[in-house]
Design a protein around this motif. Sequence first.
Motif, mmCIF file in Angstrom:
data_model
loop_
_atom_site.group_PDB
_atom_site.id
_atom_site.type_symbol
_atom_site.label_atom_id
_atom_site.label_comp_id
_atom_site.label_asym_id
_atom_site.label_seq_id
_atom_site.Cartn_x
_atom_site.Cartn_y
_atom_site.Cartn_z
ATOM 1 N N GLU A 2 0.824 -1.214 0.000
ATOM 2 C CA GLU A 2 0.000 0.000 0.000
ATOM 3 C C GLU A 2 0.856 1.262 0.000
ATOM 4 O OE1 GLU A 2 -2.501 -0.336 3.435
ATOM 5 O OE2 GLU A 2 -3.612 -2.035 2.604
ATOM 6 N N ALA A 3 2.065 1.176 0.536
ATOM 7 C CA ALA A 3 2.941 2.352 0.654
ATOM 8 C C ALA A 3 3.725 2.654 -0.621
ATOM 9 C CB ALA A 3 3.911 2.150 1.816
ATOM 10 N N ILE A 4 3.671 1.764 -1.600
ATOM 11 C CA ILE A 4 4.414 1.991 -2.843
ATOM 12 C C ILE A 4 3.724 3.098 -3.637
ATOM 13 C CG2 ILE A 4 5.158 0.991 -5.042
ATOM 14 C CD1 ILE A 4 5.137 -1.767 -3.618
ATOM 15 N N PRO A 5 4.438 4.178 -3.923
ATOM 16 C CA PRO A 5 3.832 5.242 -4.732
ATOM 17 C C PRO A 5 3.476 4.738 -6.137
ATOM 18 C CG PRO A 5 5.771 6.055 -3.590
ATOM 19 C CD PRO A 5 5.766 4.556 -3.436
ATOM 20 N N LYS A 6 2.506 5.374 -6.715
ATOM 21 C CA LYS A 6 2.027 5.000 -8.045
ATOM 22 C C LYS A 6 3.157 5.100 -9.074
ATOM 23 C CE LYS A 6 -1.660 6.031 -11.276
ATOM 24 N NZ LYS A 6 -2.818 6.834 -11.568
ATOM 25 N N ASP A 7 3.195 4.157 -9.982
ATOM 26 C CA ASP A 7 4.118 4.134 -11.124
ATOM 27 C C ASP A 7 5.586 3.948 -10.758
ATOM 28 O OD1 ASP A 7 2.015 4.418 -12.938
ATOM 29 O OD2 ASP A 7 2.076 6.600 -12.782
ATOM 30 N N CYS A 8 5.868 3.446 -9.580
ATOM 31 C CA CYS A 8 7.257 3.193 -9.190
ATOM 32 C C CYS A 8 7.758 1.873 -9.761
ATOM 33 C CB CYS A 8 7.378 3.086 -7.668
ATOM 34 S SG CYS A 8 7.640 4.623 -6.818
ATOM 35 N N LEU A 9 9.033 1.861 -10.082
ATOM 36 C CA LEU A 9 9.723 0.592 -10.260
ATOM 37 C C LEU A 9 9.879 0.021 -8.858
ATOM 38 C CD1 LEU A 9 12.528 1.815 -12.659
ATOM 39 C CD2 LEU A 9 10.763 0.154 -13.239
ATOM 40 N N VAL A 10 9.752 -1.281 -8.708
ATOM 41 C CA VAL A 10 9.817 -1.884 -7.379
ATOM 42 C C VAL A 10 10.937 -2.914 -7.341
ATOM 43 C CG1 VAL A 10 8.562 -3.215 -5.637
ATOM 44 C CG2 VAL A 10 7.352 -1.506 -7.012
ATOM 45 N N VAL A 11 11.799 -2.775 -6.337
ATOM 46 C CA VAL A 11 12.879 -3.725 -6.101
ATOM 47 C C VAL A 11 12.700 -4.278 -4.694
ATOM 48 C CG1 VAL A 11 15.371 -4.042 -5.891
ATOM 49 C CG2 VAL A 11 14.453 -2.531 -7.667
ATOM 50 N N ALA A 12 12.570 -5.593 -4.615
ATOM 51 C CA ALA A 12 12.423 -6.264 -3.321
ATOM 52 C C ALA A 12 13.783 -6.786 -2.888
ATOM 53 C CB ALA A 12 11.430 -7.417 -3.445
ATOM 54 N N LEU A 13 14.124 -6.557 -1.631
ATOM 55 C CA LEU A 13 15.384 -7.051 -1.078
ATOM 56 C C LEU A 13 15.130 -8.409 -0.446
ATOM 57 C CD1 LEU A 13 18.054 -5.299 -1.110
ATOM 58 C CD2 LEU A 13 15.969 -4.033 -1.526
ATOM 59 N N ASP A 14 15.830 -9.417 -0.946
ATOM 60 C CA ASP A 14 15.610 -10.779 -0.470
ATOM 61 C C ASP A 14 16.893 -11.573 -0.688
ATOM 62 O OD1 ASP A 14 13.108 -12.804 0.117
ATOM 63 O OD2 ASP A 14 14.654 -13.775 -1.094
ATOM 64 N N GLU A 15 17.246 -12.388 0.287
ATOM 65 C CA GLU A 15 18.501 -13.142 0.185
ATOM 66 C C GLU A 15 18.527 -14.102 -1.004
ATOM 67 O OE1 GLU A 15 17.270 -16.588 3.438
ATOM 68 O OE2 GLU A 15 18.791 -15.120 3.942
ATOM 69 N N LYS A 16 17.367 -14.428 -1.555
ATOM 70 C CA LYS A 16 17.304 -15.325 -2.715
ATOM 71 C C LYS A 16 17.301 -14.568 -4.045
ATOM 72 C CE LYS A 16 14.724 -18.706 -0.045
ATOM 73 N NZ LYS A 16 14.273 -17.933 1.102
ATOM 74 N N SER A 27 14.873 6.147 -16.391
ATOM 75 C CA SER A 27 13.590 5.521 -16.727
ATOM 76 C C SER A 27 12.426 6.506 -16.649
ATOM 77 C CB SER A 27 13.312 4.342 -15.788
ATOM 78 O OG SER A 27 12.949 4.808 -14.490
ATOM 79 N N GLY A 28 12.636 7.619 -15.955
ATOM 80 C CA GLY A 28 11.548 8.576 -15.782
ATOM 81 C C GLY A 28 10.583 8.179 -14.674
ATOM 82 N N ARG A 29 10.935 7.154 -13.924
ATOM 83 C CA ARG A 29 10.065 6.676 -12.846
ATOM 84 C C ARG A 29 10.829 6.707 -11.526
ATOM 85 N NH1 ARG A 29 8.174 0.930 -14.878
ATOM 86 N NH2 ARG A 29 6.834 1.023 -13.048
ATOM 87 N N ASP A 30 10.079 6.818 -10.450
ATOM 88 C CA ASP A 30 10.680 6.688 -9.131
ATOM 89 C C ASP A 30 10.909 5.213 -8.840
ATOM 90 O OD1 ASP A 30 10.669 9.415 -8.763
ATOM 91 O OD2 ASP A 30 8.896 9.430 -7.482
ATOM 92 N N LEU A 31 11.650 4.955 -7.776
ATOM 93 C CA LEU A 31 12.025 3.597 -7.399
ATOM 94 C C LEU A 31 11.586 3.333 -5.966
ATOM 95 C CD1 LEU A 31 13.756 1.003 -8.036
ATOM 96 C CD2 LEU A 31 15.694 2.261 -7.076
ATOM 97 N N ALA A 32 11.025 2.165 -5.723
ATOM 98 C CA ALA A 32 10.681 1.738 -4.363
ATOM 99 C C ALA A 32 11.519 0.513 -4.022
ATOM 100 C CB ALA A 32 9.196 1.401 -4.256
ATOM 101 N N LEU A 33 12.213 0.582 -2.891
ATOM 102 C CA LEU A 33 12.991 -0.546 -2.372
ATOM 103 C C LEU A 33 12.233 -1.113 -1.181
ATOM 104 C CD1 LEU A 33 16.528 1.140 -2.354
ATOM 105 C CD2 LEU A 33 15.615 -0.425 -4.077
ATOM 106 N N LEU A 34 11.932 -2.400 -1.206
ATOM 107 C CA LEU A 34 11.165 -3.033 -0.138
ATOM 108 C C LEU A 34 12.077 -3.852 0.762
ATOM 109 C CD1 LEU A 34 8.107 -4.431 -2.160
ATOM 110 C CD2 LEU A 34 8.409 -2.155 -1.149
ATOM 111 N N VAL A 35 12.041 -3.549 2.062
ATOM 112 C CA VAL A 35 12.814 -4.286 3.062
ATOM 113 C C VAL A 35 11.836 -4.815 4.101
ATOM 114 C CG1 VAL A 35 14.607 -4.156 4.830
ATOM 115 C CG2 VAL A 35 14.849 -2.852 2.708
ATOM 116 N N GLY A 36 11.742 -6.124 4.193
ATOM 117 C CA GLY A 36 10.809 -6.744 5.124
ATOM 118 C C GLY A 36 11.293 -6.697 6.558
ATOM 119 N N GLY A 37 10.461 -7.214 7.426
ATOM 120 C CA GLY A 37 10.788 -7.302 8.842
ATOM 121 C C GLY A 37 11.487 -8.618 9.154
#
Length: 156
Positions: A62-76, A95-105
């Motif tokens: 829900e927190a990812i802004p609209k039209d962002c590229l999304v990169v998930a951080l995961d050991e795999k 790219s003309g887009r913002d980027l969202a980096l996701l770091v879990g708990g």
Amino acid sequence: MRIHLIAVGERMPAWVNAAYAEYANRLPAECSLNLKEIPAVKRGKNADLARIAETEGARMLEAIPKDCLVVALDEKGRSFSTAELSRRLDDWMHSGRDLALLVGGPEGLTDACRARADLVWSLSPLTFPHPLVRVILAEQVYRAWSLLRGHPYHRE
């Protein structure tokens, strides 16, 4: 480009906040790094960890802004050298887009978060405490940016 670091957890130790801010504040507006903290769900003795992870994952999505590229951080995920990350950062910036980096708990990211990602990135095959990942990410983004700009911070 704005980079949105979306991470589970609030009230980090002072050293985490200071180290994160040290690198985030070095980045210019063309590559700003902004932290969005997702409140961690309380974990009790008999907590349903799968449900907790799903709740936190949904909040992250829900927190990812609209039209962002999304990169998930995961050991795999896929790992990158500094030079490779710098080239990726350059591509993202153009790219003309913002980027969202996701770091879990503590339980990591959900399948839904990984599925939403355009890329799954591994900082290392090692497992890091999630507060430390904020610091490592901020430093690596700064390092990649400095390499792009010919800044002497990164040395081969």
